[in-house]
Design an enzyme around this catalytic site. Structure first.
Site, PDB file in Angstrom:
ATOM      1  N   ASP A 159      12.439 -31.433  -4.865  1.00  0.00           N
ATOM      2  CA  ASP A 159      12.639 -32.820  -4.294  1.00  0.00           C
ATOM      3  C   ASP A 159      14.090 -33.216  -4.930  1.00  0.00           C
ATOM      4  O   ASP A 159      14.857 -33.715  -3.731  1.00  0.00           O
ATOM      5  CB  ASP A 159      11.797 -33.721  -4.781  1.00  0.00           C
ATOM      6  CG  ASP A 159      10.402 -33.217  -4.602  1.00  0.00           C
ATOM      7  OD1 ASP A 159       9.801 -33.220  -3.456  1.00  0.00           O
ATOM      8  OD2 ASP A 159       9.564 -33.087  -5.552  1.00  0.00           O
ATOM      9  N   HIS A 187       5.261 -35.493  -7.686  1.00  0.00           N
ATOM     10  CA  HIS A 187       5.768 -34.717  -6.383  1.00  0.00           C
ATOM     11  C   HIS A 187       4.690 -34.989  -5.207  1.00  0.00           C
ATOM     12  O   HIS A 187       3.744 -34.155  -5.136  1.00  0.00           O
ATOM     13  CB  HIS A 187       5.683 -33.227  -6.792  1.00  0.00           C
ATOM     14  CG  HIS A 187       5.857 -32.361  -5.853  1.00  0.00           C
ATOM     15  ND1 HIS A 187       6.888 -32.218  -4.928  1.00  0.00           N
ATOM     16  CD2 HIS A 187       5.083 -31.477  -4.972  1.00  0.00           C
ATOM     17  CE1 HIS A 187       6.870 -31.419  -4.136  1.00  0.00           C
ATOM     18  NE2 HIS A 187       5.673 -31.075  -4.212  1.00  0.00           N
TER      19      HIS A 187
HETATM   20  P1  NAX Z   1       0.281 -18.961  -1.065  1.00  0.00           P
HETATM   21  O1  NAX Z   1      -0.891 -19.252  -0.742  1.00  0.00           O
HETATM   22  O2  NAX Z   1       1.342 -17.997  -0.303  1.00  0.00           O
HETATM   23  O3  NAX Z   1       0.132 -18.359  -2.619  1.00  0.00           O
HETATM   24  C1  NAX Z   1      -0.519 -18.637  -3.573  1.00  0.00           C
HETATM   25  C2  NAX Z   1      -1.146 -17.737  -4.346  1.00  0.00           C
HETATM   26  O4  NAX Z   1      -2.003 -18.042  -5.472  1.00  0.00           O
HETATM   27  C3  NAX Z   1      -2.000 -16.785  -3.496  1.00  0.00           C
HETATM   28  O5  NAX Z   1      -1.718 -15.394  -3.675  1.00  0.00           O
HETATM   29  C4  NAX Z   1      -3.467 -17.094  -4.285  1.00  0.00           C
HETATM   30  O6  NAX Z   1      -4.466 -15.860  -4.272  1.00  0.00           O
HETATM   31  C5  NAX Z   1      -3.147 -17.322  -5.630  1.00  0.00           C
HETATM   32  N1  NAX Z   1      -4.023 -17.889  -6.318  1.00  0.00           N
HETATM   33  C6  NAX Z   1      -5.065 -18.812  -5.861  1.00  0.00           C
HETATM   34  N2  NAX Z   1      -5.779 -19.185  -7.083  1.00  0.00           N
HETATM   35  C7  NAX Z   1      -5.483 -18.571  -8.060  1.00  0.00           C
HETATM   36  C8  NAX Z   1      -5.734 -18.289  -9.278  1.00  0.00           C
HETATM   37  N3  NAX Z   1      -6.703 -19.177  -9.978  1.00  0.00           N
HETATM   38  N4  NAX Z   1      -5.175 -17.475 -10.041  1.00  0.00           N
HETATM   39  C9  NAX Z   1      -3.998 -16.900  -9.896  1.00  0.00           C
HETATM   40  N5  NAX Z   1      -3.636 -16.936  -8.535  1.00  0.00           N
HETATM   41  C10 NAX Z   1      -4.349 -17.749  -7.663  1.00  0.00           C
HETATM   42  O7  NAX Z   1       1.132 -20.409  -1.644  1.00  0.00           O
HETATM   43  P2  NAX Z   1       2.739 -20.572  -2.083  1.00  0.00           P
HETATM   44  O8  NAX Z   1       3.380 -21.014  -0.761  1.00  0.00           O
HETATM   45  O9  NAX Z   1       3.061 -19.552  -2.546  1.00  0.00           O
HETATM   46  O10 NAX Z   1       2.570 -21.995  -2.716  1.00  0.00           O
HETATM   47  C11 NAX Z   1       1.798 -22.007  -4.106  1.00  0.00           C
HETATM   48  C12 NAX Z   1       1.673 -23.510  -4.669  1.00  0.00           C
HETATM   49  O11 NAX Z   1       2.878 -24.166  -4.679  1.00  0.00           O
HETATM   50  C13 NAX Z   1       0.787 -24.321  -3.681  1.00  0.00           C
HETATM   51  O12 NAX Z   1      -0.189 -25.286  -4.354  1.00  0.00           O
HETATM   52  C14 NAX Z   1       2.017 -25.292  -3.016  1.00  0.00           C
HETATM   53  O13 NAX Z   1       1.301 -26.521  -2.480  1.00  0.00           O
HETATM   54  C15 NAX Z   1       2.868 -25.599  -4.065  1.00  0.00           C
HETATM   55  N6  NAX Z   1       4.081 -25.862  -3.750  1.00  0.00           N
HETATM   56  C16 NAX Z   1       4.699 -26.818  -4.603  1.00  0.00           C
HETATM   57  C17 NAX Z   1       6.000 -27.380  -4.414  1.00  0.00           C
HETATM   58  C18 NAX Z   1       6.510 -28.251  -5.612  1.00  0.00           C
HETATM   59  O14 NAX Z   1       7.775 -28.697  -5.437  1.00  0.00           O
HETATM   60  N7  NAX Z   1       6.183 -28.753  -6.630  1.00  0.00           N
HETATM   61  C19 NAX Z   1       6.778 -27.114  -3.428  1.00  0.00           C
HETATM   62  C20 NAX Z   1       6.106 -25.895  -2.727  1.00  0.00           C
HETATM   63  C21 NAX Z   1       4.787 -25.602  -2.521  1.00  0.00           C
HETATM   64  O15 NAX Z   1       4.298 -26.501  -1.549  1.00  0.00           O
END
Ligand code: NAX
Length: 332
Positions: A159, A187
């Site tokens: 952000d 966030h």
């Molecule tokens: P993806 O769905 O591409 O990847 C997430 C991965 O996490 C998947 O491979 C899934 O299998 C894995 N996963 C799920 N549960 C798990 C667990 N218990 N232990 C280990 N791995 C697990 O998502 P991606 O685009 O990489 O985003 C990841 C996270 O970042 C989401 O929650 C998203 O909302 C968050 N974000 C946060 C941001 C921030 O500024 N704080 C911005 C970007 C993003 O939106």
């Protein structure tokens, strides 16, 4: 040569990790002299994909990367780690509100807090990226009582970077000329991007961002809304949530936490609140922080006007609500 440090990335088979792992492994975060052992955690159905990521990391032939430990077991993943990027979570899909994610995700962060508590180094630095990031960080810390609360942070650096990019574009300067723009609070769409303490480096000196922009109405309206809604705009355009920029921000956050901030400059991080600036206590709230010797401190003494106070209040209330919902989910 220094000993390798162990760094874990969760959600390692996901899209943010795909950019983040390369940045970490080539030395952008812990420095070009620091060898690394990368621990990659994901869930069992993703182990095949993760194997492909491991192959690619190997094929990058990166000198600092000494070994890679792919696993679906939090015990293995968190063993002796000095830094943890908690990215893994269920991502927000098109049209989904962050609140819908809360119940699914806080449970993950309870389990990971417990595993960090038992297996990580006691001075581990934890950055939560997975949403709802602030509340996940709070829950994670609560289940890791042997690790200081100060070691759990949530990412609002994306952000901040978005905000500084908006100002740079408005003033027509390179983005590195813009500093000290603050993200307050959660966030989420209630975050308060605040340029009133920001500076822009022009003609050899730092001038107030407000003077450089010369449009207070824009700073209070379009600027705030654009930053608040930028995540949704990227999803609408890309049909997937921000990944490259999220990875860059996660690297920026951890690099600054390890290396510190220059004198007079600050960055925004979600940290455990002590009630500064009237924020609620004991929620993970994004504040401006300065960092020295691996420790952050909330920047004090910034003057907040009535407009700022009102927005700080809204985002603080949302964090109190999220905390209550998270506790209800966990105790159910
Ligand atoms: P993806 O769905 O591409 O990847 C997430 C991965 O996490 C998947 O491979 C899934 O299998 C894995 N996963 C799920 N549960 C798990 C667990 N218990 N232990 C280990 N791995 C697990 O998502 P991606 O685009 O990489 O985003 C990841 C996270 O970042 C989401 O929650 C998203 O909302 C968050 N974000 C946060 C941001 C921030 O500024 N704080 C911005 C970007 C993003 O939106």
């Amino acid at each position: 040569e220094s000993e390798p440090i162990r760094v874990v990335v969760t959600g390692a088979a996901g899209q943010i990790a795909y950019s983040l792992l390369y940045m970490i492994a080539k030395g952008d975060v812990f420095g070009s002299e620091q060898p690394l052992i990368l621990h990659l955690l994901d869930i069992p159905p993703m182990m095949g994909v993760l194997e492909g990521v491991v192959m690619e990391l190997s094929d990058c032939a990166l000198p600092l990367l000494r070994s890679v430990v792919p696993t679906d077991d939090p015990v293995v993943a968190f063993k002796d780690v000095a830094a943890a990027f908690l990215v893994g979570a269920m991502p927000r899909k098109q049209g989904m509100e962050r609140k819908d994610l809360l119940s699914a995700n806080v449970k993950i962060f309870k389990v990971q807090g417990e595993a960090l508590d038992k297996h990580a180094k006691k001075d581990v630095k934890v950055l939560v990226v997975g949403n709802p990031a602030n509340t996940n960080a709070l829950i994670c810390s609560r289940y890791a009582p042997s690790i200081p609360k100060e070691n759990f942070t949530a990412m609002t650096r994306l952000d901040q970077n978005r905000a500084q990019a908006q100002i740079a574009a408005k003033v027509n300067v390179p983005v590195a000329s813009v500093s000290n723009v603050i993200i307050w609070g959660n966030h989420s769409s209630t975050q308060f991007p605040d340029a009133s303490h920001g500076t822009v480096h022009m003609a050899g000196k730092d001038i107030p961002a407000r003077d450089a922009v010369g449009d207070d109405v824009w700073l209070r309206t379009a600027f705030v809304e654009t930053v608040q809604k930028r995540g949704a705009a990227v999803i609408n355009a890309r049909k997937m949530s921000s990944a490259m920029s999220a990875a860059k921000a996660a690297g920026d956050h951890m690099r600054d936490w390890f290396n510190g901030t220059p004198p007079g400059k600050f960055v925004s991080m979600g940290v455990i609140s002590d009630g500064s600036y009237g924020a609620p206590k004991d929620v993970v709230f994004s504040f401006p922080v300065s960092i020295k010797n691996g420790k952050w401190e909330i920047v004090q003494g910034l003057v907040t006007d009535d407009f700022a106070k009102e927005l700080l209040d809204v985002t603080g209330k949302e964090l109190l609500e999220e905390r209550a919902e998270a506790i209800a989910v966990i105790e159910a």
